[in-house]
Design an enzyme around this catalytic site. Structure first.
Site, short mmCIF file in Angstrom:
data_model
loop_
_atom_site.label_atom_id
_atom_site.label_comp_id
_atom_site.label_asym_id
_atom_site.label_seq_id
_atom_site.Cartn_x
_atom_site.Cartn_y
_atom_site.Cartn_z
N LEU A 115 6.78 14.21 -9.85
CA LEU A 115 7.02 14.23 -8.41
C LEU A 115 5.75 14.44 -7.59
O LEU A 115 5.56 13.79 -6.55
CB LEU A 115 8.03 15.34 -8.08
CG LEU A 115 8.33 15.54 -6.59
CD1 LEU A 115 8.98 14.31 -5.98
CD2 LEU A 115 9.18 16.77 -6.37
N GLY A 153 3.62 22.11 -0.93
CA GLY A 153 4.05 20.93 -1.67
C GLY A 153 3.87 21.12 -3.16
O GLY A 153 4.76 20.81 -3.95
N SER A 181 3.94 13.85 4.43
CA SER A 181 3.90 15.03 5.29
C SER A 181 3.29 14.71 6.65
O SER A 181 3.23 15.58 7.52
CB SER A 181 3.12 16.15 4.61
OG SER A 181 1.82 15.71 4.26
N ARG A 185 4.23 20.18 6.79
CA ARG A 185 2.94 20.00 6.12
C ARG A 185 2.33 21.35 5.77
O ARG A 185 2.22 22.24 6.59
CB ARG A 185 1.98 19.23 7.03
CG ARG A 185 0.65 18.97 6.37
CD ARG A 185 -0.10 17.86 7.05
NE ARG A 185 -0.81 18.30 8.22
CZ ARG A 185 -1.70 17.55 8.88
NH1 ARG A 185 -1.96 16.33 8.47
NH2 ARG A 185 -2.32 18.02 9.93
N CYS A 244 -7.36 21.05 -8.42
CA CYS A 244 -8.08 20.76 -7.17
C CYS A 244 -7.81 21.89 -6.18
O CYS A 244 -6.69 22.03 -5.69
CB CYS A 244 -7.60 19.42 -6.62
SG CYS A 244 -8.30 19.04 -5.01
N TYR A 254 2.89 13.48 -8.25
CA TYR A 254 2.12 12.23 -8.22
C TYR A 254 2.99 11.18 -7.55
O TYR A 254 3.26 10.10 -8.10
CB TYR A 254 1.73 11.79 -9.64
CG TYR A 254 0.82 12.74 -10.39
CD1 TYR A 254 0.04 13.69 -9.72
CD2 TYR A 254 0.71 12.68 -11.79
CE1 TYR A 254 -0.80 14.55 -10.41
CE2 TYR A 254 -0.13 13.53 -12.48
CZ TYR A 254 -0.88 14.46 -11.80
OH TYR A 254 -1.71 15.30 -12.50
#
Ligand SMILES: Cc1cc2nc3c(=O)[nH]c(=O)nc-3n(C[C@H](O)[C@H](O)[C@H](O)COP(=O)(O)OP(=O)(O)OC[C@H]3O[C@@H](n4cnc5c(N)ncnc54)[C@H](O)[C@@H]3O)c2cc1C
Ligand SMILES: *[C@@H]1O[C@H](CO)[C@@H](O)[C@H](O)[C@H]1NC(C)=O
Ligand SMILES: *[C@@H]1O[C@H](CO)[C@@H](O)[C@H](O)[C@H]1NC(C)=O
Ligand SMILES: *[C@@H]1O[C@H](CO)[C@@H](O)[C@H](O)[C@H]1NC(C)=O
Ligand SMILES: *[C@@H]1O[C@H](CO)[C@@H](O)[C@H](O)[C@H]1NC(C)=O
Ligand SMILES: *[C@@H]1O[C@H](CO)[C@@H](O)[C@H](O)[C@H]1NC(C)=O
Ligand SMILES: *[C@@H]1O[C@H](CO)[C@@H](O)[C@H](O)[C@H]1NC(C)=O
Ligand SMILES: *[C@@H]1O[C@H](CO)[C@@H](O)[C@H](O)[C@H]1NC(C)=O
Length: 525
Positions: A466, A182, A117, A107, A175, A468
């Site tokens: 990917l 990731g 994750s 993570r 964001c 999303y």
């Protein structure tokens, strides 16, 4: 897994070779194993390990889960969470998880749309390797590079760039709380996508721990693996420690606008015009379309066009006037600002906030939501646009976003990195629904909407992004899921790159240690 079984657990697993192996696992032994492979004392290591019998475990577990669908009592929980503070700890955690046959969930920022994750959907025993202690970001303006550890967010990256320079930026998502681990390994798309491609297109080097616990970089890992981790999702291949990124030039002054239109304003005509022009506009102009339920409590739908022009407002006006007069963008709509302020604007932060707001993890969205992804390769019929509007009226909070491609995206060959959605893509589509308590209704709604869109979007394969992630597209049944079974969703995310990804996986992790519900299966000849 229950709390008591975490203390001492005996379980068996069938390894790839179908040999039956049983291991006894206990927290004490796991620490001993970590100690054996690092220069860190067990006492010091124990401060980095969180067990289910403590509140710090729950706090840490919940700290970065974005999708609160995965914070329920029913969500599977890790046997322990390890927060390494040194690279050798990451190496040791790979070796020790392998030894004790534990699944490792890595993570970074915790924004995974399906929570991969932080949970195991098939209730296999697993541990979380949380890279929160790896947050350093170093920007070298002279050489136009940034060294970024994976526990950093993209907001941290924007912050550290802006602290030092106003003439460089980095093309990643909008964001700020999204993690670079990731995000960059899955692509990474934001307002600079038409000018500079996806974040993964701008990776110069990587440090990665492989299945043998070795730290590899671009030169030592070889071309294939370096290719795979830039858009193929690093979770299938190892643990990324850090990225070396190429900064990109941005002007001192950029222009932002957002205009809202209702049906009465001719919204459908304007969206229709948008889909004709957005992918063909000059690369300096990015306009996204967001059709959404009204946010002010009134039942209704509106479309918002969010624009970023890499230049001054008089130039933006000229371009809009020439290419898109129907939107009727006027002087009053255009706001000049620095590039980093445009980042704040697209992140829905007030643009006069202190720069530090970009590093504030407490601003991470935490809601119940479900998303699905599509690509438009043909113009959507006007009736289909209108039906999106009607669909949105059926739910409380939902949006459908169109992100324009074209520009640089159309120039980068499909196989350059595993992210394949390039030439011929007009725009990506992100369907999103959020809820407080109407989970079933919302999930049905979005799945019906996805079905309803089938005739109008890309096919054979029906493409998906990917990052999303959508578990409905298919999942590995277990560690020995075959390549052909995984093609169902693999082709959607990676198109013709899926096979090469599976071959690389077969080269670097043939026993499929780095596994999750949508990891790439090894293809070994
Ligand atoms: C609110 C929100 C806004 C978003 N906005 C955008 C956007 O603007 N543009 C866009 O492109 N995407 C966006 N996304 C999607 C986002 O890019 C992906 O969810 C991304 O994978 C998140 O990365 P993370 O590190 O935060 O997530 P994590 O949940 O930590 O990880 C995601 C996946 O990557 C793996 N992984 C994480 N770190 C590593 C590592 N160090 N090594 C190996 N594997 C690793 C995980 O195991 C998991 O499979 C958004 C998502 C959310 C929730
Ligand atoms: C929690 O579990 C760990 C590992 O099994 C143990 O060492 C510790 O004493 C326990 N703590 C509490 C408060 O029970
Ligand atoms: C343990 O941690 C202390 C304090 O951080 C540090 O000074 C010491 O070197 C560490 N020792 C080992 C063996 O990890
Ligand atoms: C919400 O916004 C819509 C569209 O802008 C407007 O018609 C409506 O009156 C607003 N409602 C409230 C309660 O402000
Ligand atoms: C917009 O375009 C029209 C016609 O093409 C032209 O007359 C007008 O001067 C332009 N306005 C701006 C601000 O460029
Ligand atoms: C749209 O405009 C509002 C008000 O000016 C601003 O707060 C918001 O961040 C903008 N949104 C985007 C996506 O630019
Ligand atoms: C569902 O959520 C809404 C808004 O949060 C609340 O008003 C309503 O009482 C909730 N309904 C149920 C059945 O929990
Ligand atoms: C592997 O596949 C076989 C069938 O091909 C199945 O019977 C077995 O349960 C699978 N093993 C695991 C660990 O998933």
């Amino acid at each position: 897994m229950t709390t008591s079984s975490a203390t001492r657990l005996l379980f068996c697993f069938i390894s790839i070779s179908i040999a039956r192996t049983c291991y006894s696992f206990s927290n004490e032994e796991f620490i001993q194993c970590l100690n054996l492979h690092t220069k860190t004392s067990t006492e010091n290591l124990s401060k980095l390990l969180y067990y289910p019998n403590t509140t710090s475990y729950s706090n840490l577990l919940l700290s970065s889960i974005s999708n609160t669908r995965f914070t329920t009592p029913q969500t599977s929980k890790p046997l322990l969470i390890f927060t390494p503070s040194h690279e050798s700890h990451v190496q040791a955690s790979v070796l020790c998880s392998k030894y004790y046959a534990l699944s490792l969930r890595v993570r970074s920022g915790g924004h995974d749309l399906e929570g991969l994750s932080c949970q195991s959907l098939d209730n296999q025993p697993f541990i979380i390797l949380d890279l929160t202690n790896f947050q350093s970001v170093t920007v070298d303006v002279e050489h136009r590079i940034a060294l970024v550890e994976v526990g950093a967010t993209i907001g941290d990256v924007y912050y550290h760039i802006a602290k030092q320079t106003t003439i460089f930026g980095f093309p990643a998502g909008t964001c700020p709380t999204v993690g670079v681990g990731g995000h960059i390994s899955g692509g990474g798309i934001g307002t600079l996508v038409r000018k500079y491609g996806v974040a993964a297109d701008n990776v110069l080097d990587v440090r990665l721990v492989d299945v043998h616990g070795r730290i590899l970089d671009k030169d030592s890992m070889g071309e294939n693996l370096f290719w795979a981790v830039r858009g193929g999702g690093a979770a299938s291949f190892g643990v990324v420690l850090s990225w070396k990124l190429r900064l990109v030039p941005v002007p001192q002054t950029v222009t932002v606008f957002n205009v809202s239109k209702s049906l009465d304003d001719g919204a459908i005509d304007i969206i229709d015009k948008w889909q004709h022009v957005a992918h063909n506009l000059p690369e300096d102009l990015f306009i996204e379309t967001v059709i959404q339920t009204l946010l002010n409590g009134t039942k209704g739908v509106e479309v918002i066009f969010n624009g970023l022009y890499l230049g001054k407002s008089y130039k933006a006006l000229e371009v809009m006037n020439n290419s898109f007069p129907e939107m009727e963008v006027g002087v009053k709509d255009l706001k000049e600002m620095s590039w980093v302020q445009s980042v704040m604007s697209f992140g829905f932060y007030p643009i006069n906030s202190p720069l530090e707001i970009l590093t504030d993890r407490s601003l991470q969205p935490k809601v119940n939501f479900k998303a699905k992804s599509d690509y438009a390769v043909n113009l959507l019929p006007r009736a289909a646009l209108k039906s999106l509007w009607d669909s949105l009226l059926q739910v409380e909070a939902a949006s459908i976003s169109f992100e324009p491609y074209g520009g640089r995206m159309a120039e980068i060959p499909e196989s350059q990195i595993p992210f394949p959605h390039r030439k011929g893509i007009l725009f990506s589509i992100l369907y999103l629904v959020g809820w407080h308590n109407e989970s079933e209704k919302s999930l049905n709604w979005i799945s019906n909407l996805y079905n309803q869109m089938t005739p109008y979007v890309s096919k054979n394969p029906r493409g998906a992004y990917l990052n999303y992630r959508d578990i409905d597209l298919g999942r590995n049944a277990g560690r020995n899921t075959s390549y052909s079974m995984a093609e169902v969703w693999g082709d959607k995310y990676y198109k013709s790159n899926f096979k090469r990804l599976a071959i690389v996986k077969g080269e670097v992790d043939p026993e499929n240690f780095f596994w999750n519900e949508q990891s790439i299966p090894p293809l070994v000849f």
